[in-house]
Design an enzyme around this catalytic site. Structure first.
Site, PDB file in Angstrom:
ATOM      1  N   GLU A 180      72.087 -51.427 -19.926  1.00 20.71           N
ATOM      2  CA  GLU A 180      71.300 -51.983 -18.812  1.00 20.71           C
ATOM      3  C   GLU A 180      72.210 -52.191 -17.599  1.00 20.71           C
ATOM      4  O   GLU A 180      73.355 -52.613 -17.764  1.00 20.71           O
ATOM      5  CB  GLU A 180      70.695 -53.317 -19.230  1.00 20.71           C
ATOM      6  CG  GLU A 180      69.726 -53.176 -20.384  1.00 20.71           C
ATOM      7  CD  GLU A 180      69.197 -54.536 -20.863  1.00 20.71           C
ATOM      8  OE1 GLU A 180      69.522 -55.570 -20.254  1.00 20.71           O
ATOM      9  OE2 GLU A 180      68.477 -54.536 -21.865  1.00 20.71           O
TER      10      GLU A 180
ATOM     11  N   ARG B 250      67.460 -57.253 -28.233  1.00 18.18           N
ATOM     12  CA  ARG B 250      68.588 -56.697 -27.485  1.00 18.18           C
ATOM     13  C   ARG B 250      68.608 -55.191 -27.717  1.00 18.18           C
ATOM     14  O   ARG B 250      68.318 -54.736 -28.841  1.00 18.18           O
ATOM     15  CB  ARG B 250      69.926 -57.274 -27.985  1.00 18.18           C
ATOM     16  CG  ARG B 250      70.237 -58.654 -27.472  1.00 18.18           C
ATOM     17  CD  ARG B 250      70.618 -58.633 -25.986  1.00 18.18           C
ATOM     18  NE  ARG B 250      70.890 -59.977 -25.481  1.00 18.18           N
ATOM     19  CZ  ARG B 250      69.977 -60.773 -24.922  1.00 18.18           C
ATOM     20  NH1 ARG B 250      68.734 -60.372 -24.800  1.00 18.18           N
ATOM     21  NH2 ARG B 250      70.311 -61.967 -24.470  1.00 18.18           N
TER      22      ARG B 250
ATOM     23  N   HIS C 130      64.066 -55.569 -18.781  1.00 16.33           N
ATOM     24  CA  HIS C 130      64.650 -56.814 -19.302  1.00 16.33           C
ATOM     25  C   HIS C 130      64.189 -58.006 -18.452  1.00 16.33           C
ATOM     26  O   HIS C 130      65.008 -58.740 -17.879  1.00 16.33           O
ATOM     27  CB  HIS C 130      66.181 -56.741 -19.354  1.00 16.33           C
ATOM     28  CG  HIS C 130      66.772 -57.784 -20.270  1.00 16.33           C
ATOM     29  ND1 HIS C 130      67.978 -57.650 -20.896  1.00 16.33           N
ATOM     30  CD2 HIS C 130      66.293 -59.007 -20.674  1.00 16.33           C
ATOM     31  CE1 HIS C 130      68.240 -58.719 -21.629  1.00 16.33           C
ATOM     32  NE2 HIS C 130      67.220 -59.562 -21.503  1.00 16.33           N
TER      33      HIS C 130
HETATM   34  P1  NAP Z   1      66.522 -67.989 -32.723  1.00 12.55           P
HETATM   35  O1  NAP Z   1      65.569 -69.108 -32.749  1.00 12.55           O
HETATM   36  O2  NAP Z   1      67.947 -68.221 -33.051  1.00 12.55           O
HETATM   37  O3  NAP Z   1      65.905 -66.848 -33.675  1.00 12.55           O
HETATM   38  C1  NAP Z   1      66.639 -65.747 -34.108  1.00 12.55           C
HETATM   39  C2  NAP Z   1      66.046 -65.280 -35.416  1.00 12.55           C
HETATM   40  O4  NAP Z   1      66.721 -64.083 -35.814  1.00 12.55           O
HETATM   41  C3  NAP Z   1      66.219 -66.279 -36.548  1.00 12.55           C
HETATM   42  O5  NAP Z   1      65.045 -66.320 -37.294  1.00 12.55           O
HETATM   43  C4  NAP Z   1      67.349 -65.686 -37.378  1.00 12.55           C
HETATM   44  O6  NAP Z   1      67.242 -65.969 -38.753  1.00 12.55           O
HETATM   45  C5  NAP Z   1      67.140 -64.212 -37.167  1.00 12.55           C
HETATM   46  N1  NAP Z   1      68.388 -63.481 -37.396  1.00 12.55           N
HETATM   47  C6  NAP Z   1      69.649 -63.856 -37.123  1.00 12.55           C
HETATM   48  N2  NAP Z   1      70.518 -62.924 -37.516  1.00 12.55           N
HETATM   49  C7  NAP Z   1      69.782 -61.944 -38.069  1.00 12.55           C
HETATM   50  C8  NAP Z   1      70.095 -60.724 -38.680  1.00 12.55           C
HETATM   51  N3  NAP Z   1      71.382 -60.334 -38.817  1.00 12.55           N
HETATM   52  N4  NAP Z   1      69.082 -59.938 -39.139  1.00 12.55           N
HETATM   53  C9  NAP Z   1      67.801 -60.342 -39.005  1.00 12.55           C
HETATM   54  N5  NAP Z   1      67.437 -61.506 -38.447  1.00 12.55           N
HETATM   55  C10 NAP Z   1      68.413 -62.283 -37.984  1.00 12.55           C
HETATM   56  O7  NAP Z   1      66.562 -67.302 -31.300  1.00 12.55           O
HETATM   57  P2  NAP Z   1      65.351 -67.075 -30.271  1.00 12.55           P
HETATM   58  O8  NAP Z   1      65.355 -68.142 -29.248  1.00 12.55           O
HETATM   59  O9  NAP Z   1      64.105 -66.811 -31.040  1.00 12.55           O
HETATM   60  O10 NAP Z   1      65.867 -65.738 -29.558  1.00 12.55           O
HETATM   61  C11 NAP Z   1      66.028 -64.564 -30.333  1.00 12.55           C
HETATM   62  C12 NAP Z   1      66.672 -63.471 -29.528  1.00 12.55           C
HETATM   63  O11 NAP Z   1      65.776 -62.985 -28.549  1.00 12.55           O
HETATM   64  C13 NAP Z   1      67.915 -63.890 -28.728  1.00 12.55           C
HETATM   65  O12 NAP Z   1      69.080 -63.936 -29.512  1.00 12.55           O
HETATM   66  C14 NAP Z   1      67.982 -62.802 -27.670  1.00 12.55           C
HETATM   67  O13 NAP Z   1      68.763 -61.726 -28.137  1.00 12.55           O
HETATM   68  C15 NAP Z   1      66.518 -62.359 -27.529  1.00 12.55           C
HETATM   69  N6  NAP Z   1      65.976 -62.753 -26.223  1.00 12.55           N
HETATM   70  C16 NAP Z   1      65.565 -61.786 -25.368  1.00 12.55           C
HETATM   71  C17 NAP Z   1      65.044 -62.145 -24.139  1.00 12.55           C
HETATM   72  C18 NAP Z   1      64.536 -61.086 -23.194  1.00 12.55           C
HETATM   73  O14 NAP Z   1      64.527 -61.317 -21.984  1.00 12.55           O
HETATM   74  N7  NAP Z   1      64.096 -59.963 -23.684  1.00 12.55           N
HETATM   75  C19 NAP Z   1      64.970 -63.476 -23.752  1.00 12.55           C
HETATM   76  C20 NAP Z   1      65.401 -64.437 -24.659  1.00 12.55           C
HETATM   77  C21 NAP Z   1      65.901 -64.063 -25.892  1.00 12.55           C
HETATM   78  P3  NAP Z   1      67.745 -67.366 -39.394  1.00 12.55           P
HETATM   79  O15 NAP Z   1      66.789 -68.374 -38.873  1.00 12.55           O
HETATM   80  O16 NAP Z   1      67.643 -67.152 -40.842  1.00 12.55           O
HETATM   81  O17 NAP Z   1      69.139 -67.551 -38.878  1.00 12.55           O
END
Ligand code: NAP
Length: 312
Positions: free
Chosen positions: A260, A231, A278
């Protein structure tokens, strides 16, 4: 009785049509007088369809006293107040997993494109500069680099799997240590100091707001690259722009931005950044799968009061 559903947007025409067929569907983006709409319909709406980018503003949620469920298109939920939802007993679903591959592919694409200067190279060949000036300047190899992943979740793990065959060493930082062989770093600054490429795949929201600041960028260093598919809010953007301008870091590949779609115009003047609008999950296949999962969650709630992919 047919359920009244409020859609904040058209998730995709085919899926909006599916919902309109089954539900009393209202599109807030097509309502001219929103206050009058809430006066008339607010208490009848029991479900909201939204997206990671639209979220659910408090002023809308407050006008829906009988809201039971929010089904969101995307995995980021930083624009939905989960505490307020929990306090009111409102359930929330997202669309995890179905977009993981495309987002991880985009992260890898940006990593290679940034280090190998794909956009500059395209211009060099296309504009005739190659014929006029000879070969473009040399770029940096991905092989042998240290890749530091911030947030080794669903997407972060897929990025690591894809990056490993390119010959990078992998480390990560996050809230908890994972059962993986990659090096875990206790602090972000230590990871940035170690890494040649810092890859962001953590959630947005208050907990990660601006964690990539001037100090972290300085630790990444003048041979370091930042890739962000998480993000825009995770990065202190003025600090990033300054770091790119002053070559505090070597370059960046960004899919996400603070403001954005009206991104900071300073980015356009930088030749050491690759910009992507994005669109990491923006393939026909993935957006279809996300649309279907939004509909499936809504139908599961309507049929049996359950969600397929809930977060609360
Ligand atoms: P996820 O499986 O929930 O993974 C998030 C990871 O971030 C987990 O390993 C979590 O650790 C870690 N985390 C949480 N809070 C944190 C913090 N304060 N500091 C450091 N690490 C932290 O989610 P995902 O499906 O992989 O998606 C991750 C993110 O990608 C989404 O939240 C979204 O913002 C972004 N995204 C972007 C797009 C795009 O179009 N660019 C598309 C989809 C998603 P723990 O496991 O220890 O909780």
């Amino acid at each position: 009785m047919t359920r009244s559903v409020l859609a904040m947007l058209d998730v995709r025409p085919a899926y909006t049509a599916m919902m309109a067929e089954r539900y009393d569907l209202h599109r807030l983006d097509q309502v001219a007088d929103k206050s009058a709409f809430f006066d008339e319909m607010g208490s009848k709406i029991t479900a909201v369809v939204t997206s990671a980018r639209f979220g659910l503003p408090a002023e809308v949620m407050d006008r829906l006293p009988n809201l039971e469920v929010i089904t969101s298109f995307g995995v980021g939920y930083d624009l939905i107040d989960l505490d307020a939802c929990q306090a009111r007993g409102i359930r929330v679903s997202i669309t995890p997993d179905v977009l993981t591959d495309d987002v991880a592919d985009t992260a890898i694409m940006l990593m290679h494109a940034t280090l190998r200067q794909l956009v500059h190279g395209d211009d060099w060949a296309r504009s005739g500069k190659w014929a006029e000036n000879g070969p473009m300047a040399m770029t940096r190899s991905v092989r042998g680099k240290k890749l530091g992943i911030v947030g080794l979740g669903r997407i972060g793990k897929e990025i690591a799997l894809r990056a490993a065959p390119s010959g990078v060493e992998i480390g990560y930082f996050g809230r908890s240590r994972k059962a993986v062989d990659y090096a875990f770093f206790e602090s972000l600054i230590e990871l940035a100091d170690w890494a040649d490429i810092l890859m962001l795949s953590c959630p947005g929201g208050d907990a990660t707001k601006g964690i990539i600041d001037a100090q972290v960028l300085s630790a990444l260093g003048s041979n370091g690259f930042l890739i962000n598919v998480a993000r825009g809010s995770v990065v202190d953007e003025p600090a990033l722009i300054a770091a790119l301008q002053r070559k505090v870091i070597a370059g960046a590949g960004l899919d996400v931005f603070y403001n954005e779609p009206k991104i900071d115009p300073a980015f356009a003047g930088l030749d050491n950044v690759i910009l992507y609008p994005h669109a990491a999950s923006g393939t026909v296949e993935t957006r279809d799968a996300m649309g279907q999962l939004v509909v499936d969650n809504l139908n599961a709630w309507d049929d049996r009061g359950e969600l397929i992919t809930p977060i609360v």
